[in-house]
Scaffold this motif. Structure first.
Motif, PDB file in Angstrom:
ATOM      1  N   UNK A 242       0.847  -1.193   0.000  1.00 49.41           N
ATOM      2  CA  UNK A 242       0.000   0.000   0.000  1.00 49.41           C
ATOM      3  C   UNK A 242       0.887   1.250   0.000  1.00 49.41           C
ATOM      4  N   UNK A 243       0.521   2.287  -0.761  1.00 46.74           N
ATOM      5  CA  UNK A 243       1.323   3.509  -0.802  1.00 46.74           C
ATOM      6  C   UNK A 243       1.363   4.185   0.575  1.00 46.74           C
ATOM      7  N   UNK A 244       2.513   4.700   0.941  1.00 47.36           N
ATOM      8  CA  UNK A 244       2.680   5.451   2.180  1.00 47.36           C
ATOM      9  C   UNK A 244       2.540   6.947   1.939  1.00 47.36           C
TER      10      UNK A 244
END
Length: 83
Positions: A72-74
């Motif tokens: 998942x993108x941070x």
């Protein structure tokens, strides 16, 4: 190397590695290290960067992106800025 008339054996001897190492690189079973890139560059009158770029392109082409799907993108995606 065929168009240049250079065999795996001849190249291996010229750059000081085994014929197996050269064959594995050609078959895509071994990557090109920085040291190997310099050896190939000197022997074939090209740059080490040329060989490193080929290695990078090969790795990108053969990489399976599905192996990192669960990340998942941070950081949120930045909008494109056009001027």
């Amino acid at each position: 190397m065929e168009p240049l008339g250079i065999s795996n054996y001849r190249l291996a001897k010229a750059i000081g590695v085994s014929e197996t190492a050269v064959g594995e690189i050609i078959k895509g079973k071994r990557g090109i290290s920085v040291a190997m890139a310099h050896r190939l560059g000197k022997a074939l009158n090209t740059s080490a960067e040329f060989w490193m770029n080929l290695q990078r392109d090969y790795e990108i082409f053969t990489f399976d992106p599905s192996t990192v799907e669960n990340i998942q993108p941070l950081v949120p995606q930045q909008p494109l800025v056009t001027e």
